[in-house]
Write a protein that holds these residues in place. Structure first.
Motif, PDB file in Angstrom:
ATOM      1  N   LYS A   1      53.601  22.882  40.644  1.00 11.73           N
ATOM      2  CA  LYS A   1      53.308  23.458  39.335  1.00 11.73           C
ATOM      3  C   LYS A   1      52.271  22.643  38.580  1.00 11.73           C
ATOM      4  N   ARG A   2      52.268  21.323  38.800  1.00 17.65           N
ATOM      5  CA  ARG A   2      51.298  20.466  38.090  1.00 17.65           C
ATOM      6  C   ARG A   2      49.865  20.860  38.438  1.00 17.65           C
ATOM      7  N   VAL A   3      49.621  21.257  39.685  1.00 19.12           N
ATOM      8  CA  VAL A   3      48.282  21.698  40.102  1.00 19.12           C
ATOM      9  C   VAL A   3      47.862  22.916  39.287  1.00 19.12           C
ATOM     10  N   VAL A   4      48.776  23.861  39.129  1.00 16.99           N
ATOM     11  CA  VAL A   4      48.492  25.078  38.365  1.00 16.99           C
ATOM     12  C   VAL A   4      48.220  24.742  36.903  1.00 16.99           C
TER      13      VAL A   4
ATOM     14  N   ASN B   1      49.564  27.473  50.738  1.00 16.03           N
ATOM     15  CA  ASN B   1      49.034  28.782  50.377  1.00 16.03           C
ATOM     16  C   ASN B   1      49.758  29.376  49.177  1.00 16.03           C
ATOM     17  N   GLU B   2      51.040  29.035  49.021  1.00 16.87           N
ATOM     18  CA  GLU B   2      51.800  29.552  47.886  1.00 16.87           C
ATOM     19  C   GLU B   2      51.224  29.049  46.558  1.00 16.87           C
ATOM     20  N   VAL B   3      50.758  27.806  46.549  1.00 12.92           N
ATOM     21  CA  VAL B   3      50.163  27.246  45.333  1.00 12.92           C
ATOM     22  C   VAL B   3      48.829  27.934  45.052  1.00 12.92           C
TER      23      VAL B   3
ATOM     24  N   THR C   1      46.990  32.878  37.966  1.00  8.93           N
ATOM     25  CA  THR C   1      47.021  32.192  36.672  1.00  8.93           C
ATOM     26  C   THR C   1      45.646  32.030  36.038  1.00  8.93           C
ATOM     27  N   ILE C   2      44.638  31.648  36.837  1.00 13.28           N
ATOM     28  CA  ILE C   2      43.321  31.335  36.266  1.00 13.28           C
ATOM     29  C   ILE C   2      42.285  32.399  36.620  1.00 13.28           C
TER      30      ILE C   2
END
Length: 226
Positions: free
Chosen positions: A91-94, A116-118, A125-126
């Motif tokens: 989540k921190r990456v997102v 791949n899920e991230v 999100t972006i």
């Protein structure tokens, strides 16, 4: 061949100019800007003194918003910021990617181990490009593309051109950035393999200063002979 007028300042005459052979690449048009050359650096002094079309700012520590802000403010060209995927995961990456978009980054870069899920979560999100790093020809390229990668960034050392060629055979029109290698010949080989844009690693400020100081010493040595 068209004549291109060139204007340089007296004080800004000394700058890092990328190999002109990179102009042979097709480039990638992002938000209306056609980008062919990407400087790989987080040094703001170098970033302010180069003719690169864009900056790829990736560093070997967990990404920090204050660094992203400094890089975006320092650059006068588009910046693509690293947001993790190796040491920094999940989540921190997102969250870092969304913050980078809000701070003005043109795109984000995720490291090779990123699941791949991230990437899929990032895509949901972006609204800026997601550059996914590829280091081996044995990776699941199709999975990266289907998960939402916008651009593939190939960094395979001496095998880079071969990896680019494999990706291009699978996806004739997918955007590819790749490391060009040490000279014009390797850069051109990578472009011919199918890379749309080239990343270039500049000399460090220490190396540049060392060359300048060497020239100063030689000048004093030569002057003392008269």
């Amino acid at each position: 061949m068209k004549q291109v007028p060139e204007i340089k300042g007296t004080l800004r005459n000394h700058m890092i100019e990328l190999p002109s052979v990179i102009r042979e690449a097709s480039g990638i048009k992002i938000f209306g800007k056609r980008l062919k050359s990407f400087l790989f650096s987080t040094d703001v002094a170098v970033i302010r003194n180069t003719n690169a079309d864009a900056i790829i700012a990736v560093y070997p520590f967990t990404p920090q918003p204050v660094i992203t802000q400094a890089l975006v403010m320092a650059a006068d060209v588009p910046v693509f910021c690293g947001v993790g995927g190796g040491i920094t995961m999940g989540k921190r990456v997102v969250n870092l990617a969304l913050d980078a978009e809000f701070k003005g980054a043109m795109g984000v870069v995720v490291n090779n181990p990123t699941p791949n899920e991230v990437i899929q979560h990032l895509r949901d999100t972006i609204d800026i490009p997601i550059i996914v790093t590829v280091v081996s020809e044995y990776e699941d390229i199709r999975g990266r593309v289907e998960s939402g990668a916008t651009i593939l960034n190939v960094s395979g050392a001496k095998n880079t051109a071969n990896i680019v060629k494999k990706i291009r055979s699978m996806y004739p029109n997918f955007p590819i950035i790749a490391t060009g290698g040490p000279n014009d010949e390797t850069i051109l080989e990578t472009i011919k393999a199918g890379a749309n844009a080239i990343t270039y690693t500049p000399p460090s400020t220490a190396e540049i200063l060392n060359e300048i100081m060497t020239n100063y010493r030689e000048k004093y040595k030569n002057d003392s002979m008269y």
